[in-house]
Design a protein around this motif. Structure first.
Motif, PDB file in Angstrom:
ATOM      1  N   TYR A 151      -0.928 -14.659  13.272  1.00  0.00           N
ATOM      2  CA  TYR A 151      -1.087 -15.359  11.771  1.00  0.00           C
ATOM      3  C   TYR A 151      -2.211 -16.048  11.585  1.00  0.00           C
ATOM      4  O   TYR A 151      -2.960 -16.096  10.696  1.00  0.00           O
ATOM      5  CB  TYR A 151       0.211 -16.236  11.477  1.00  0.00           C
ATOM      6  N   LEU A 152      -2.604 -16.938  12.407  1.00  0.00           N
ATOM      7  CA  LEU A 152      -3.822 -17.751  12.567  1.00  0.00           C
ATOM      8  C   LEU A 152      -5.171 -16.997  12.513  1.00  0.00           C
ATOM      9  O   LEU A 152      -6.024 -16.910  11.863  1.00  0.00           O
ATOM     10  CB  LEU A 152      -3.878 -18.663  13.788  1.00  0.00           C
ATOM     11  N   MET A 153      -5.009 -15.872  13.343  1.00  0.00           N
ATOM     12  CA  MET A 153      -6.228 -14.935  13.515  1.00  0.00           C
ATOM     13  C   MET A 153      -6.418 -14.174  12.252  1.00  0.00           C
ATOM     14  O   MET A 153      -7.654 -14.063  11.714  1.00  0.00           O
ATOM     15  CB  MET A 153      -6.134 -13.822  14.677  1.00  0.00           C
ATOM     16  N   SER A 154      -5.296 -13.666  11.245  1.00  0.00           N
ATOM     17  CA  SER A 154      -5.575 -13.195  10.289  1.00  0.00           C
ATOM     18  C   SER A 154      -5.822 -14.055   9.114  1.00  0.00           C
ATOM     19  O   SER A 154      -6.727 -13.423   8.408  1.00  0.00           O
ATOM     20  CB  SER A 154      -4.277 -12.716   9.898  1.00  0.00           C
ATOM     21  N   GLN A 155      -5.459 -15.355   9.149  1.00  0.00           N
ATOM     22  CA  GLN A 155      -6.048 -16.430   8.307  1.00  0.00           C
ATOM     23  C   GLN A 155      -7.578 -16.548   8.619  1.00  0.00           C
ATOM     24  O   GLN A 155      -8.210 -16.482   7.337  1.00  0.00           O
ATOM     25  CB  GLN A 155      -5.480 -17.799   8.370  1.00  0.00           C
ATOM     26  N   LEU A 156      -8.215 -16.450   9.539  1.00  0.00           N
ATOM     27  CA  LEU A 156      -9.651 -16.595   9.823  1.00  0.00           C
ATOM     28  C   LEU A 156     -10.373 -15.406   9.390  1.00  0.00           C
ATOM     29  O   LEU A 156     -11.321 -15.489   8.909  1.00  0.00           O
ATOM     30  CB  LEU A 156      -9.761 -16.986  11.197  1.00  0.00           C
ATOM     31  N   ALA A 157      -9.679 -14.336  10.027  1.00  0.00           N
ATOM     32  CA  ALA A 157     -10.400 -12.896   9.500  1.00  0.00           C
ATOM     33  C   ALA A 157     -10.336 -12.586   8.182  1.00  0.00           C
ATOM     34  O   ALA A 157     -11.445 -12.063   7.650  1.00  0.00           O
ATOM     35  CB  ALA A 157      -9.624 -11.859  10.343  1.00  0.00           C
ATOM     36  N   PHE A 158      -9.496 -12.893   7.279  1.00  0.00           N
ATOM     37  CA  PHE A 158      -9.093 -12.460   5.786  1.00  0.00           C
ATOM     38  C   PHE A 158      -9.566 -13.348   4.985  1.00  0.00           C
ATOM     39  O   PHE A 158      -9.848 -12.976   3.818  1.00  0.00           O
ATOM     40  CB  PHE A 158      -7.918 -12.001   5.772  1.00  0.00           C
ATOM     41  N   GLY A 159      -9.692 -14.797   5.535  1.00  0.00           N
ATOM     42  CA  GLY A 159     -10.212 -15.662   4.374  1.00  0.00           C
ATOM     43  C   GLY A 159      -9.059 -15.979   2.954  1.00  0.00           C
ATOM     44  O   GLY A 159      -8.175 -16.567   3.017  1.00  0.00           O
ATOM     45  N   ASN A 160      -9.400 -14.981   2.032  1.00  0.00           N
ATOM     46  CA  ASN A 160      -8.440 -14.832   0.849  1.00  0.00           C
ATOM     47  C   ASN A 160      -7.249 -14.011   1.273  1.00  0.00           C
ATOM     48  O   ASN A 160      -6.935 -13.003   0.571  1.00  0.00           O
ATOM     49  CB  ASN A 160      -9.356 -14.262  -0.388  1.00  0.00           C
ATOM     50  N   TYR A 161      -6.304 -14.756   1.819  1.00  0.00           N
ATOM     51  CA  TYR A 161      -5.189 -14.134   2.491  1.00  0.00           C
ATOM     52  C   TYR A 161      -3.918 -14.221   1.753  1.00  0.00           C
ATOM     53  O   TYR A 161      -3.727 -15.202   1.038  1.00  0.00           O
ATOM     54  CB  TYR A 161      -4.761 -14.846   3.955  1.00  0.00           C
ATOM     55  N   SER A 162      -3.250 -13.217   1.759  1.00  0.00           N
ATOM     56  CA  SER A 162      -1.949 -13.211   1.142  1.00  0.00           C
ATOM     57  C   SER A 162      -0.780 -12.438   2.013  1.00  0.00           C
ATOM     58  O   SER A 162      -1.013 -11.910   2.791  1.00  0.00           O
ATOM     59  CB  SER A 162      -1.869 -12.513  -0.349  1.00  0.00           C
ATOM     60  N   GLN A 163       0.460 -12.941   1.679  1.00  0.00           N
ATOM     61  CA  GLN A 163       1.523 -12.354   2.500  1.00  0.00           C
ATOM     62  C   GLN A 163       2.586 -11.755   1.455  1.00  0.00           C
ATOM     63  O   GLN A 163       3.056 -12.674   0.482  1.00  0.00           O
ATOM     64  CB  GLN A 163       2.312 -13.253   3.059  1.00  0.00           C
ATOM     65  N   VAL A 164       2.885 -10.489   1.464  1.00  0.00           N
ATOM     66  CA  VAL A 164       3.933  -9.963   0.591  1.00  0.00           C
ATOM     67  C   VAL A 164       5.042  -9.341   1.293  1.00  0.00           C
ATOM     68  O   VAL A 164       4.557  -8.613   2.214  1.00  0.00           O
ATOM     69  CB  VAL A 164       3.237  -9.125  -0.454  1.00  0.00           C
ATOM     70  N   ASP A 165       6.101  -9.082   0.573  1.00  0.00           N
ATOM     71  CA  ASP A 165       7.087  -8.200   1.321  1.00  0.00           C
ATOM     72  C   ASP A 165       6.638  -6.710   0.970  1.00  0.00           C
ATOM     73  O   ASP A 165       6.078  -6.369  -0.204  1.00  0.00           O
ATOM     74  CB  ASP A 165       8.243  -8.787   0.389  1.00  0.00           C
ATOM     75  N   TYR A 166       7.343  -5.821   1.670  1.00  0.00           N
ATOM     76  CA  TYR A 166       7.006  -4.259   1.631  1.00  0.00           C
ATOM     77  C   TYR A 166       7.597  -3.767   0.300  1.00  0.00           C
ATOM     78  O   TYR A 166       6.915  -3.125  -0.449  1.00  0.00           O
ATOM     79  CB  TYR A 166       7.817  -3.786   2.823  1.00  0.00           C
ATOM     80  N   SER A 167       8.464  -4.605  -0.431  1.00  0.00           N
ATOM     81  CA  SER A 167       8.784  -4.063  -1.729  1.00  0.00           C
ATOM     82  C   SER A 167       8.009  -4.347  -2.857  1.00  0.00           C
ATOM     83  O   SER A 167       8.073  -3.906  -3.892  1.00  0.00           O
ATOM     84  CB  SER A 167      10.456  -4.647  -2.206  1.00  0.00           C
ATOM     85  N   LYS A 168       6.823  -5.392  -2.543  1.00  0.00           N
ATOM     86  CA  LYS A 168       6.051  -5.789  -3.681  1.00  0.00           C
ATOM     87  C   LYS A 168       4.596  -4.935  -3.629  1.00  0.00           C
ATOM     88  O   LYS A 168       3.750  -5.416  -4.076  1.00  0.00           O
ATOM     89  CB  LYS A 168       5.823  -7.263  -3.526  1.00  0.00           C
ATOM     90  N   ILE A 169       4.616  -3.904  -2.555  1.00  0.00           N
ATOM     91  CA  ILE A 169       3.413  -3.223  -2.668  1.00  0.00           C
ATOM     92  C   ILE A 169       3.551  -1.797  -3.288  1.00  0.00           C
ATOM     93  O   ILE A 169       4.560  -1.259  -3.237  1.00  0.00           O
ATOM     94  CB  ILE A 169       2.810  -3.190  -1.082  1.00  0.00           C
ATOM     95  N   LEU A 170       2.365  -1.092  -3.324  1.00  0.00           N
ATOM     96  CA  LEU A 170       2.375   0.120  -4.020  1.00  0.00           C
ATOM     97  C   LEU A 170       1.123   0.994  -3.243  1.00  0.00           C
ATOM     98  O   LEU A 170       0.040   0.369  -2.865  1.00  0.00           O
ATOM     99  CB  LEU A 170       1.951   0.143  -5.431  1.00  0.00           C
ATOM    100  N   ASN A 171       1.468   2.216  -2.698  1.00  0.00           N
ATOM    101  CA  ASN A 171       0.688   2.991  -1.810  1.00  0.00           C
ATOM    102  C   ASN A 171       0.021   4.007  -2.838  1.00  0.00           C
ATOM    103  O   ASN A 171       0.599   4.794  -3.379  1.00  0.00           O
ATOM    104  CB  ASN A 171       1.390   3.765  -0.650  1.00  0.00           C
ATOM    105  N   LYS A 172      -1.239   3.887  -3.111  1.00  0.00           N
ATOM    106  CA  LYS A 172      -2.027   4.918  -3.930  1.00  0.00           C
ATOM    107  C   LYS A 172      -3.137   5.702  -2.884  1.00  0.00           C
ATOM    108  O   LYS A 172      -3.977   5.023  -2.507  1.00  0.00           O
ATOM    109  CB  LYS A 172      -2.749   4.200  -4.956  1.00  0.00           C
ATOM    110  N   ASN A 173      -2.735   6.742  -2.686  1.00  0.00           N
ATOM    111  CA  ASN A 173      -3.696   7.679  -1.883  1.00  0.00           C
ATOM    112  C   ASN A 173      -3.854   7.115  -0.540  1.00  0.00           C
ATOM    113  O   ASN A 173      -5.341   7.025  -0.005  1.00  0.00           O
ATOM    114  CB  ASN A 173      -4.886   7.811  -2.632  1.00  0.00           C
ATOM    115  N   GLY A 174      -3.008   6.364   0.160  1.00  0.00           N
ATOM    116  CA  GLY A 174      -3.356   5.732   1.649  1.00  0.00           C
ATOM    117  C   GLY A 174      -3.716   4.349   1.372  1.00  0.00           C
ATOM    118  O   GLY A 174      -4.119   3.660   2.297  1.00  0.00           O
ATOM    119  N   LYS A 175      -3.971   3.865   0.133  1.00  0.00           N
ATOM    120  CA  LYS A 175      -4.538   2.560   0.118  1.00  0.00           C
ATOM    121  C   LYS A 175      -3.514   1.654  -0.614  1.00  0.00           C
ATOM    122  O   LYS A 175      -2.815   2.119  -1.627  1.00  0.00           O
ATOM    123  CB  LYS A 175      -5.810   2.244  -0.962  1.00  0.00           C
TER     124      LYS A 175
END
Length: 146
Positions: free
Chosen positions: A10-34
């Motif tokens: 978690y801490l590494m991702s905070q440092l690596a991503f900066g503008n970081y968000s955490q979402v549940d799987y149900s709140k994402i959409l896969n468009k052509n692998g992105k």
């Protein structure tokens, strides 16, 4: 131990991503692998959670260390992603916590693989798409000390 590992990731991702968000799987959409956040329509930079599983993304593509768990809480797999491709060590485990595969990936290409049975005996070793040895359990017993 796993709790400490999760905190470190978690801490590494905070440092690596900066503008970081955490979402549940149900709140994402896969468009052509992105991966996009449904609510905003923007590519995800952050962590997707599903039960105990953790997947990390940067600008909608896999990035960082992913953790997957069995329903009993035991670790199922650990994967390393870089720019949307498997890159580094990937390990999978049986639900009994014993290692199943130990893999090395570079730029989404499998470099090496060791496949174990549930008793930790090596069944297959592959290096650069070439099988190094394939053992039956009985054959392995007399070769393990070689």
């Amino acid at each position: 131990m796993l709790k400490k590992i999760s905190v470190v990731f978690y801490l590494m991702s905070q440092l690596a991503f900066g503008n970081y968000s955490q979402v549940d799987y149900s709140k994402i959409l896969n468009k052509n692998g992105k991966i996009f956040v449904k609510k905003t329509g923007s590519p995800l930079t952050g962590m997707v959670t599903f039960q105990k599983d953790r997947e990390f993304y940067k600008n909608g593509v896999p990035e960082g260390k992913w953790l997957s768990f069995y329903t009993n809480g035991n670790i199922k797999s650990i994967e390393n992603w870089k720019n949307g491709e498997l890159d580094g060590v990937k390990k999978t485990y049986y639900s009994s916590k014993e290692i199943q595969t130990d893999e090395v990936w570079k730029d989404n290409q499998l470099i090496s693989l060791v496949y174990y049975d549930s008793d930790r005996k090596i069944l297959v070793k592959i290096l650069n798409d070439v099988p190094l040895n394939i053992f039956l359990k009985e054959e392995y017993e007399h070769l393990k000390d070689v």
